[in-house]
Enzyme design. Structure first.
Site, PDB file in Angstrom:
ATOM      1  N   ASP A  33       0.857  -1.191   0.000  1.00 21.50           N
ATOM      2  CA  ASP A  33       0.000   0.000   0.000  1.00 21.50           C
ATOM      3  C   ASP A  33       0.889   1.234   0.000  1.00 21.50           C
ATOM      4  OD1 ASP A  33      -3.254   0.268   0.769  1.00 21.50           O
ATOM      5  OD2 ASP A  33      -2.049   2.100   0.939  1.00 21.50           O
ATOM      6  N   THR A  85     -10.762   2.997  -7.913  1.00 25.01           N
ATOM      7  CA  THR A  85     -10.985   3.684  -9.196  1.00 25.01           C
ATOM      8  C   THR A  85     -12.180   4.627  -9.019  1.00 25.01           C
ATOM      9  OG1 THR A  85     -12.272   1.754  -9.878  1.00 25.01           O
ATOM     10  CG2 THR A  85     -10.047   1.921 -10.745  1.00 25.01           C
ATOM     11  N   LYS A 215     -18.961  -6.853 -14.666  1.00 27.39           N
ATOM     12  CA  LYS A 215     -18.972  -6.127 -13.389  1.00 27.39           C
ATOM     13  C   LYS A 215     -19.789  -4.836 -13.497  1.00 27.39           C
ATOM     14  CE  LYS A 215     -17.967  -4.299  -9.508  1.00 27.39           C
ATOM     15  NZ  LYS A 215     -18.056  -4.786  -8.161  1.00 27.39           N
ATOM     16  N   ARG A 222     -28.487  -2.793 -11.115  1.00 29.87           N
ATOM     17  CA  ARG A 222     -29.050  -2.471  -9.802  1.00 29.87           C
ATOM     18  C   ARG A 222     -29.383  -0.976  -9.713  1.00 29.87           C
ATOM     19  NH1 ARG A 222     -30.216  -5.219  -5.267  1.00 29.87           N
ATOM     20  NH2 ARG A 222     -29.769  -4.295  -3.241  1.00 29.87           N
ATOM     21  N   CYS A 269     -19.710   2.019  -5.045  1.00 31.21           N
ATOM     22  CA  CYS A 269     -19.746   1.079  -6.167  1.00 31.21           C
ATOM     23  C   CYS A 269     -20.838   1.470  -7.148  1.00 31.21           C
ATOM     24  CB  CYS A 269     -20.023  -0.328  -5.662  1.00 31.21           C
ATOM     25  SG  CYS A 269     -18.958  -0.800  -4.314  1.00 31.21           S
TER      26      CYS A 269
HETATM   27  N1  SAJ Z   1     -30.588   0.763  -2.259  1.00 25.45           N
HETATM   28  C1  SAJ Z   1     -31.851   1.304  -2.438  1.00 25.45           C
HETATM   29  N2  SAJ Z   1     -32.893   0.447  -2.664  1.00 25.45           N
HETATM   30  C2  SAJ Z   1     -32.722  -0.900  -2.714  1.00 25.45           C
HETATM   31  C3  SAJ Z   1     -31.439  -1.431  -2.568  1.00 25.45           C
HETATM   32  C4  SAJ Z   1     -30.368  -0.583  -2.339  1.00 25.45           C
HETATM   33  O1  SAJ Z   1     -32.052   2.520  -2.386  1.00 25.45           O
HETATM   34  O2  SAJ Z   1     -33.720  -1.591  -2.906  1.00 25.45           O
HETATM   35  C5  SAJ Z   1     -29.448   1.665  -2.012  1.00 25.45           C
HETATM   36  C6  SAJ Z   1     -28.761   1.410  -0.664  1.00 25.45           C
HETATM   37  O3  SAJ Z   1     -29.412   2.066   0.385  1.00 25.45           O
HETATM   38  C7  SAJ Z   1     -27.381   1.960  -0.944  1.00 25.45           C
HETATM   39  C8  SAJ Z   1     -27.151   1.647  -2.410  1.00 25.45           C
HETATM   40  O4  SAJ Z   1     -28.433   1.392  -2.956  1.00 25.45           O
HETATM   41  O5  SAJ Z   1     -27.332   3.361  -0.753  1.00 25.45           O
HETATM   42  C9  SAJ Z   1     -26.221   0.493  -2.702  1.00 25.45           C
HETATM   43  O6  SAJ Z   1     -26.425  -0.573  -1.795  1.00 25.45           O
HETATM   44  P1  SAJ Z   1     -26.414  -2.115  -2.225  1.00 25.45           P
HETATM   45  O7  SAJ Z   1     -26.608  -2.926  -1.004  1.00 25.45           O
HETATM   46  O8  SAJ Z   1     -27.359  -2.323  -3.335  1.00 25.45           O
HETATM   47  O9  SAJ Z   1     -24.972  -2.349  -2.859  1.00 25.45           O
HETATM   48  P2  SAJ Z   1     -23.436  -2.068  -2.395  1.00 25.45           P
HETATM   49  O10 SAJ Z   1     -22.998  -0.781  -3.005  1.00 25.45           O
HETATM   50  O11 SAJ Z   1     -23.245  -2.246  -0.937  1.00 25.45           O
HETATM   51  O12 SAJ Z   1     -22.687  -3.306  -3.135  1.00 25.45           O
HETATM   52  C10 SAJ Z   1     -22.828  -3.479  -4.532  1.00 25.45           C
HETATM   53  C11 SAJ Z   1     -23.170  -4.951  -4.817  1.00 25.45           C
HETATM   54  N3  SAJ Z   1     -23.626  -5.091  -6.214  1.00 25.45           N
HETATM   55  C12 SAJ Z   1     -24.816  -5.642  -6.506  1.00 25.45           C
HETATM   56  O13 SAJ Z   1     -25.595  -6.012  -5.665  1.00 25.45           O
HETATM   57  C13 SAJ Z   1     -25.146  -5.749  -7.966  1.00 25.45           C
HETATM   58  C14 SAJ Z   1     -21.960  -5.823  -4.543  1.00 25.45           C
HETATM   59  O14 SAJ Z   1     -22.221  -7.171  -4.913  1.00 25.45           O
HETATM   60  C15 SAJ Z   1     -20.754  -5.297  -5.334  1.00 25.45           C
HETATM   61  O15 SAJ Z   1     -19.602  -6.081  -5.075  1.00 25.45           O
HETATM   62  C16 SAJ Z   1     -20.486  -3.896  -4.828  1.00 25.45           C
HETATM   63  O16 SAJ Z   1     -21.623  -3.092  -5.169  1.00 25.45           O
HETATM   64  C17 SAJ Z   1     -19.224  -3.366  -5.496  1.00 25.45           C
HETATM   65  O17 SAJ Z   1     -18.183  -3.330  -4.830  1.00 25.45           O
HETATM   66  O18 SAJ Z   1     -19.250  -3.088  -6.700  1.00 25.45           O
END
Ligand code: SAJ
Length: 434
Positions: A33, A85, A215, A222, A269
């Site tokens: 790092d 990134t 990815k 989502r 993400c």
């Molecule tokens: N959120 C909503 N409504 C929902 C679901 C989520 O408003 O119904 C919001 C959450 O509150 C949050 C955001 O979306 O602010 C993202 O949360 P998340 O739980 O959907 O996802 P992350 O960012 O924690 O993780 C995502 C995941 N990707 C997918 O589910 C497609 C994870 O598998 C990835 O590894 C990660 O991004 C990443 O590192 O790219």
């Protein structure tokens, strides 16, 4: 291919769990790092990020003697790049009069440059960082070939994205399906040999650009689905419908599964990755762009809901419950809850915020208090910003005893189905017209 020693560049949310997991599975791992404070913390056996189980995983890795940390890469059989990134805050692209964000690939570039002097014939290099399509081929190959070695001929090169969910990283790292895209089939196979050391999920081999696109497609899919949920909430408010009830009923359809409306998309993400498509092909990414705009503007809809609830902001004291970017984590990065607080303050309100997963949160422009009581005790209104389990579990009676406020704003449907009126509250819910 067999591996004895690997180098993991970038010891953050992905690199550190990955390095620790390889070490506990018998590989010699040198974690690299550029931040000396991170190295000093890890050398003491402590962690600089919060992730359930990570401290134990690091302890176990250090105990084996297999994991060491270093400022720069050393010679190894494989190199894994897991650096951030993000996008530039101050540089934008423009297409058809609309601005879009640009990926900041400087960390990937310098990690690749640091590998060059250590790269030997027969090595494997894997990029894990989420990147715009064609990064492995167009950015990495020219840098790594400065070594005089040829990608896919003298050394293997692959792209393998992390797909783990923050909060469940250590489990998902092992159990999730893993995609590995090689610049040649032999590079993909070398990647499989490496990750098969600990991955129990299916390992799918493909080419590097497909893996990059996979990815981005996952997170963009989502993002778009969350955007449509948010747009449905806006429409429901307009038509006097309870969005949550309508979504529940529509989702009974066997081919419909609508996500939850809320404050938009936070974290590092999903709110970032779709921009990589927009940047790479703005002429083809109109839907992706629109979804980003919807989700980014959702905090303004929450602001308008609070305005409806309390009228004039000036002189009002608001208790804001939750700061994290999603429920039951302590991660405040790119949190839409924080954006709502800034908007409320810009309008003249005084906001005291409480984050149960980070009671000592220290954020610029946010007054965070260490207890729920301190946030609530002199509030005029209470705004629920994150549906953390413990905040959703608050009963009307308990809340009534803790605050003089009788106006509640629920932006995440965390307080539905309780008799707030019975306890003297007036409640305003996002996606539900009063
Ligand atoms: N959120 C909503 N409504 C929902 C679901 C989520 O408003 O119904 C919001 C959450 O509150 C949050 C955001 O979306 O602010 C993202 O949360 P998340 O739980 O959907 O996802 P992350 O960012 O924690 O993780 C995502 C995941 N990707 C997918 O589910 C497609 C994870 O598998 C990835 O590894 C990660 O991004 C990443 O590192 O790219």
């Amino acid at each position: 291919m067999t591996f004895t020693k690997i180098c993991v560049l970038g010891l953050g949310y992905i690199g550190l769990p990955t390095a620790s997991t390889f070490a506990t599975h018998g590989l010699q791992v040198v974690g690299v790092d550029v931040n000396p404070r991170v190295l000093a913390t890890l050398r003491k056996g402590e962690i600089h990020i919060h992730e359930p189980g990570l401290r134990e995983a690091l302890e176990a890795a250090l105990k084996t003697g297999n994991l060491t940390v270093n400022e720069t890469p050393v010679e190894a059989d494989a190199f894994i790049i897991a650096v951030p990134t993000p996008f530039y805050e101050d540089k934008f692209g423009e297409y058809d009069g609309q601005k879009y964000k640009l990926a900041d690939m400087r960390a990937v570039t310098s990690a690749a440059e640091a590998i060059v002097p250590m790269l030997r014939k027969g090595n494997l290099v894997v990029l894990e960082s989420t990147s715009p399509p064609r990064t492995t081929i167009d950015l990495l190959i020219p840098i790594l070939e400065k070594s005089g070695l040829k990608a896919g001929v003298d050394f293997h090169l692959a792209y393998s994205p992390e797909r783990v969910l923050p909060g469940q990283i250590l489990r998902e790292l092992i159990e999730n399906a893993r995609v590995i895209g090689g610049v040649t089939p032999a590079s993909a196979a070398a990647g499989r040999d490496l990750y098969a050391i600990f991955v129990k999920g299916q390992i799918v081999l493909t080419d590097a650009t497909t893996a990059e696109m996979v990815k981005l497609m996952e997170n963009t899919y989502r993002d778009i689905n969350i955007a449509i949920a948010n747009e449905f909430a806006r429409l429901a408010e307009r038509f006097g419908v309870d969005a949550w009830e309508a979504i529940k009923i529509a989702s009974l359809h066997p081919r419909v599964k609508i996500l939850n409306p809320g404050l938009g998309v936070g974290g590092h993400c999903i709110s970032v990755d779709p921009w990589f498509f927009v940047e790479a092909a703005p002429d083809l990414s109109t839907l992706i762009y629109a979804a980003r705009r919807v989700n980014d503007s959702q905090p303004h809809f929450a602001l308008e809901l609070v305005r409806k609830a309390i009228g004039e902001f000036h002189g009002k004291k608001i208790a804001a419950l939750g700061l994290a970017f999603k429920p039951d984590v302590d991660d405040l990065r790119e949190s839409p809850a924080v954006k709502v607080i800034h908007l409320l303050q810009d309008e003249g309100a005084t906001v005291k915020a409480f984050e149960p997963f980070k009671p000592d949160a220290d954020l610029p422009g946010v007054t965070a208090v260490p207890t729920l009581e301190a946030a609530l005790k002199d509030a005029d209104a209470v705004v629920l910003l994150v549906n953390h389990t413990e905040l959703c579990a608050l009963t009307p009676e308990r809340l009534a005893a803790m605050t003089p406020a009788r106006i509640l704003v629920d932006t995440v449907n965390g307080w539905a189905g309780k008799d707030w009126q019975g306890a003297g509250f007036k409640i305003f819910r996002l996606g539900v017209r009063k």
